[in-house]
Design an enzyme around this catalytic site. Structure first.
Site, PDB file in Angstrom:
ATOM      1  N   ARG A   1       2.987  10.087 -76.634  1.00 28.68           N
ATOM      2  CA  ARG A   1       4.202  10.315 -75.850  1.00 28.68           C
ATOM      3  C   ARG A   1       5.430  10.356 -76.769  1.00 28.68           C
ATOM      4  O   ARG A   1       6.512   9.933 -76.411  1.00 28.68           O
ATOM      5  CB  ARG A   1       4.368   9.256 -74.751  1.00 28.68           C
TER       6      ARG A   1
ATOM      7  N   GLU B   1      17.414   5.121 -76.895  1.00 28.23           N
ATOM      8  CA  GLU B   1      18.323   4.930 -78.017  1.00 28.23           C
ATOM      9  C   GLU B   1      18.491   6.232 -78.800  1.00 28.23           C
ATOM     10  O   GLU B   1      19.607   6.585 -79.205  1.00 28.23           O
ATOM     11  CB  GLU B   1      17.789   3.817 -78.928  1.00 28.23           C
TER      12      GLU B   1
ATOM     13  N   GLU C   1      12.246  -3.606 -72.663  1.00 34.68           N
ATOM     14  CA  GLU C   1      12.067  -4.601 -73.721  1.00 34.68           C
ATOM     15  C   GLU C   1      11.810  -6.007 -73.171  1.00 34.68           C
ATOM     16  O   GLU C   1      11.004  -6.765 -73.729  1.00 34.68           O
ATOM     17  CB  GLU C   1      13.293  -4.612 -74.645  1.00 34.68           C
TER      18      GLU C   1
END
Length: 267
Positions: free
Chosen positions: A32, A121, A141
């Site tokens: 991915r 990010e 996260e």
């Protein structure tokens, strides 16, 4: 279109159009397009080369169904890095993303599927983000015992605000569709994000390079300054850009009404 030296950029497919657009594809679809260290180093090399080799814009997309699922967690787990080693990994991520944001070449991300963790990010370091209906954004996260290390606390917070950023990390909340656009995670929602991103890139490539360079570097620098310092820096940049010789023909076309006019879009 011509293919750039593929061996230069590990895990990236790069082609260059006749008008100088670099069409860059993250090429780890089986993962991915998760970012391992080799891919991050390739991004550093690519965004170092782009301004030096007169790239007019960069379109960044992912092979397969997903843009980028973030940090390659399998590599991270197997590496079993020390805190000092992973600190250096994070600094390399920052180097790559800073070169994107501050390098002066317009970067447009064509988003599909997962834009998750480090993938968000990466996308947030681009100047323009185009999503499609399959695109979803998340920072998982918290559920994985991790903390962002590639700039989300800076760039994603700038996009959505501190409270939403913390919520995304704590709960794994997923945003997609118009809600994601309204929050600022992307600027465009298109049926075909890559085609739309390429259309934008061709339009942007028609601008003067110095003007694009200023827009895609100075604005980010100014956002890090005090208001007083930013105003002074803006005046300096405008003094250089607004008097460039190549702009005179465009100003003349505006003055004699032969140039393009700004009109509202018609439904």
């Amino acid at each position: 279109m011509t293919t750039a030296d593929s061996h230069r950029f590990t895990n990236l497919s790069v082609t260059v159009t006749d008008d100088g657009i670099w069409d860059v594809v993250l090429s780890r679809p089986e993962k991915r397009n998760a970012l391992n260290l080799d891919t991050v180093d390739a991004l550093i090399d690519l965004f170092t080369a782009a301004p030096r080799e007169d790239a007019r814009a960069v379109v960044l997309s992912g092979a397969g169904d997903h843009f980028c699922a973030g940090l390659d967690l399998v590599e991270h787990h197997k590496a079993d890095r020390s805190p000092a080693e992973f600190w250096q990994v994070c600094l390399r991520w920052h180097e790559a993303f800073n070169k994107m944001e501050y390098g002066g070449v317009p970067v447009i991300c064509a988003l599909t599927g997962a834009v998750v963790g480090g993938g968000l990010e990466l996308a947030s370091a681009a100047h323009i983000r185009v999503a499609d209906q399959s695109t979803y954004f998340a920072l998982p996260e918290g559920q994985r015992g991790l903390f962002t290390g590639g700039g989300a606390t800076i760039r994603v917070t700038d996009l959505v605000g501190k409270a939403r950023m913390i919520d995304m990390m704590l709960t794994g909340r997923v945003y997609q569709g118009q809600e994601a656009i309204d929050l600022g995670l992307a600027q465009y929602l298109a049926d075909d994000s890559r085609a739309h991103a390429m259309d934008l890139a061709h339009k942007i490539a028609e601008n003067l390079p110095l003007t694009n360079f200023a827009i895609c570097s100075a604005v980010s620098h100014m956002s890090n300054m005090s208001a007083l310092d930013a105003a002074y820096a803006e005046a300096c940049v405008a003094g250089v850009v607004n008097t460039q010789p190549d702009a005179r023909a465009r100003l003349a076309a505006f003055a004699d009404k032969s140039g393009p006019r700004i009109r509202p879009q018609q439904d």
